[in-house]
Design a protein around this motif. Structure first.
Motif, PDB file in Angstrom:
ATOM      1  N   HIS A 158      30.504  66.352  50.999  1.00 15.39           N
ATOM      2  CA  HIS A 158      31.167  64.985  50.459  1.00 15.39           C
ATOM      3  C   HIS A 158      31.421  64.898  49.118  1.00 15.39           C
ATOM      4  CE1 HIS A 158      31.375  60.637  50.386  1.00 15.39           C
ATOM      5  NE2 HIS A 158      31.793  60.734  51.659  1.00 15.39           N
ATOM      6  N   TYR A 159      32.517  65.374  48.638  1.00 16.08           N
ATOM      7  CA  TYR A 159      32.576  65.761  47.224  1.00 16.08           C
ATOM      8  C   TYR A 159      32.938  64.558  46.287  1.00 16.08           C
ATOM      9  CZ  TYR A 159      33.746  70.173  49.656  1.00 16.08           C
ATOM     10  OH  TYR A 159      33.637  71.057  50.478  1.00 16.08           O
ATOM     11  N   HIS A 160      33.540  63.546  46.952  1.00 13.98           N
ATOM     12  CA  HIS A 160      34.230  62.541  45.957  1.00 13.98           C
ATOM     13  C   HIS A 160      33.410  61.178  46.109  1.00 13.98           C
ATOM     14  CE1 HIS A 160      38.008  64.929  46.661  1.00 13.98           C
ATOM     15  NE2 HIS A 160      37.500  65.153  45.391  1.00 13.98           N
TER      16      HIS A 160
ATOM     17  N   LYS B 266      57.449  57.123  61.317  1.00 18.60           N
ATOM     18  CA  LYS B 266      58.297  57.364  60.087  1.00 18.60           C
ATOM     19  C   LYS B 266      57.377  58.146  58.999  1.00 18.60           C
ATOM     20  CE  LYS B 266      61.727  55.666  56.953  1.00 18.60           C
ATOM     21  NZ  LYS B 266      62.357  54.014  56.510  1.00 18.60           N
ATOM     22  N   VAL B 267      57.652  59.288  59.035  1.00 17.33           N
ATOM     23  CA  VAL B 267      56.630  59.933  57.989  1.00 17.33           C
ATOM     24  C   VAL B 267      57.072  59.550  56.535  1.00 17.33           C
ATOM     25  CG1 VAL B 267      55.883  62.255  57.361  1.00 17.33           C
ATOM     26  CG2 VAL B 267      56.432  61.990  59.725  1.00 17.33           C
ATOM     27  N   MET B 268      55.921  59.100  55.891  1.00 14.19           N
ATOM     28  CA  MET B 268      56.336  58.763  54.294  1.00 14.19           C
ATOM     29  C   MET B 268      55.420  59.351  53.708  1.00 14.19           C
ATOM     30  SD  MET B 268      58.690  56.909  54.821  1.00 14.19           S
ATOM     31  CE  MET B 268      58.978  56.291  53.103  1.00 14.19           C
ATOM     32  N   LYS B 269      54.168  60.239  54.088  1.00 12.60           N
ATOM     33  CA  LYS B 269      53.233  60.855  53.306  1.00 12.60           C
ATOM     34  C   LYS B 269      53.235  62.406  53.712  1.00 12.60           C
ATOM     35  CE  LYS B 269      48.703  59.731  53.282  1.00 12.60           C
ATOM     36  NZ  LYS B 269      47.605  58.853  52.964  1.00 12.60           N
ATOM     37  N   PHE B 270      53.044  63.037  52.635  1.00  9.66           N
ATOM     38  CA  PHE B 270      52.582  64.628  53.236  1.00  9.66           C
ATOM     39  C   PHE B 270      51.581  65.077  52.425  1.00  9.66           C
ATOM     40  CE2 PHE B 270      56.990  63.738  54.360  1.00  9.66           C
ATOM     41  CZ  PHE B 270      57.271  64.779  55.260  1.00  9.66           C
ATOM     42  N   ILE B 271      50.876  65.973  53.145  1.00  9.44           N
ATOM     43  CA  ILE B 271      49.780  66.932  52.555  1.00  9.44           C
ATOM     44  C   ILE B 271      49.928  68.138  51.952  1.00  9.44           C
ATOM     45  CG2 ILE B 271      47.189  67.438  52.992  1.00  9.44           C
ATOM     46  CD1 ILE B 271      47.796  64.269  53.076  1.00  9.44           C
ATOM     47  N   VAL B 272      49.740  68.518  50.811  1.00  8.76           N
ATOM     48  CA  VAL B 272      49.703  70.038  50.436  1.00  8.76           C
ATOM     49  C   VAL B 272      48.434  70.427  49.970  1.00  8.76           C
ATOM     50  CG1 VAL B 272      51.116  71.404  48.707  1.00  8.76           C
ATOM     51  CG2 VAL B 272      52.329  69.187  49.539  1.00  8.76           C
ATOM     52  N   SER B 273      48.261  71.648  50.769  1.00  5.63           N
ATOM     53  CA  SER B 273      46.649  72.454  50.595  1.00  5.63           C
ATOM     54  C   SER B 273      47.306  73.751  49.770  1.00  5.63           C
ATOM     55  CB  SER B 273      46.215  72.674  51.533  1.00  5.63           C
ATOM     56  OG  SER B 273      45.582  71.262  52.140  1.00  5.63           O
TER      57      SER B 273
ATOM     58  N   GLU C 296      37.561  69.160  53.946  1.00  9.93           N
ATOM     59  CA  GLU C 296      39.021  68.764  53.759  1.00  9.93           C
ATOM     60  C   GLU C 296      39.631  67.915  54.747  1.00  9.93           C
ATOM     61  OE1 GLU C 296      40.308  73.047  54.012  1.00  9.93           O
ATOM     62  OE2 GLU C 296      38.545  73.553  52.506  1.00  9.93           O
ATOM     63  N   ASN C 297      38.931  67.142  55.413  1.00  8.89           N
ATOM     64  CA  ASN C 297      39.363  65.962  56.355  1.00  8.89           C
ATOM     65  C   ASN C 297      40.143  64.925  55.609  1.00  8.89           C
ATOM     66  OD1 ASN C 297      37.844  67.546  58.384  1.00  8.89           O
ATOM     67  ND2 ASN C 297      36.344  66.041  58.504  1.00  8.89           N
TER      68      ASN C 297
END
Length: 340
Positions: A36-38, A117-124, A303-304
């Protein structure tokens, strides 16, 4: 002793409660803290205590520092020097709106909480892979994106757990930027004549007239940490909350709250010290340690993906009993996976 786990859905939240023992070989207490990092706020409550031990007080005073950096270019985090100096393992995770995502030209995935409607994306981005393959097409593409195609800059909070005395500091490494060192805010107080719920370590769900449940305790802790009156007086129009029953009055209880950007390594040390609080006989039957994450963190555990739109809660609470049993309670908001 087996680990017992209880899932409960409450409006807009998911709460997981489990019971185990620190000595049990399958105890997950270290794993849950380390991933639990943050962490934004840590509070611990010790009933029947008026003075903090020097060991605990020393750990509390050593929970910093952390740093703020203004207008830091994102490409700094993929430089070979940064990765080799500060990154032992880990990923760079970006939560981007649709326009920014498309402008970066990077590959990611739609947020699982986007709706139709996809308005957010996750980049790892795996930083260790980049470090091992600095001449790869992947590294060159990401570097081109961050430096030329979409040179993003943000204000960051940074924290780092050094492993050796000879390692450079954040202050020196980012000295060419607007960097400032911060120490966590620490609030220490002694609560008098506090009405505390009666608990029994083996009764997670409570028992009428015998012990309160884990859920009742978590609600009560929230009230105590928020300094809510627990008297349920007729003329109190702010709160009608009162301590769950059965309960008992304790003459003194020590409350400590630490606020800042807090590393899991520091929280792990606090948990270990509280575990050993009962090495010598104490009047208190239990102590608690509660940890809240940043509401707008991109992840909760590991990374959840963490959703912020409807509240942003992700927190956990340990109730530590004098026989080394513990309760672990984990809660997240509506836009989150089930806690691990």
């Amino acid at each position: 002793m087996a680990t017992l786990r209880n899932l409960r859905e409450v409006p807009r939240h998911l709460l997981v409660c489990e019971k185990s023992n620190f000595g049990h070989e399958k105890s997950r207490h270290r794993q849950l803290v380390e991933t639990h990092y943050h962490n934004y706020r840590v509070s611990f409550l010790i009933p029947e205590c008026g003075i903090l031990s020097k060991e605990l007080k020393s750990l509390v005073m050593e929970t910093g520092p952390y740093y703020s950096v203004k207008n830091l270019p994102l490409h700094e985090f993929i430089s070979q020097e940064f990765i080799n100096t500060f990154v032992k393992k880990g990923k760079l995770i970006l939560s981007l709106d649709k326009d920014t995502y498309e402008e970066t030209g990077l590959q990611g995935r739609p947020s699982q909480y986007s709706g139709r409607k996809v308005m957010k994306f996750i980049v790892s981005i795996n930083l260790m892979d980049l470090s091992l393959n600095p001449d790869s097409k992947n590294y060159k593409r990401i570097s081109w994106s961050f430096k030329e195609k979409k040179p993003l800059k943000f204000d960051f909070l940074l924290a780092w757990h050094p492993t050796g005395a000879e390692e450079p500091t954040m202050m020196s490494y980012f000295s060419s930027y607007q960097i400032q060192e911060h120490q966590p805010k620490i609030a220490l107080s002694v609560l008098t004549d506090l009405q505390c719920p009666a608990l029994q370590s083996h009764v997670l769900q409570g028992e009428p007239e015998v012990a309160c449940s884990a859920q009742e305790l978590l609600d009560w802790l929230g009230a105590v940490f928020s300094h809510v009156s627990l008297n349920n007086e007729p003329n109190n129009f702010i709160s009608t909350y009162c301590c769950p029953q059965p309960s008992a009055i304790v003459a003194k209880a020590y409350l400590c709250t630490i606020t800042g950007f807090l590393l899991p390594e520091k929280i792990g040390l606090l948990l270990e010290q509280l575990r050993h609080y009962f090495d010598e006989p104490k009047l208190a039957p239990w102590v608690s340690l509660s940890v809240q994450g940043f509401a707008d963190s991109p992840v909760s555990w590991r990374e959840n993906e963490h959703g912020f739109r409807k509240g942003g809660e992700h927190l956990y609470n340990f109730v530590i009993f004098n026989n080394q049993d513990y309760w672990l309670q984990m809660a997240v908001g509506a836009n989150d996976d089930c806690p691990p």
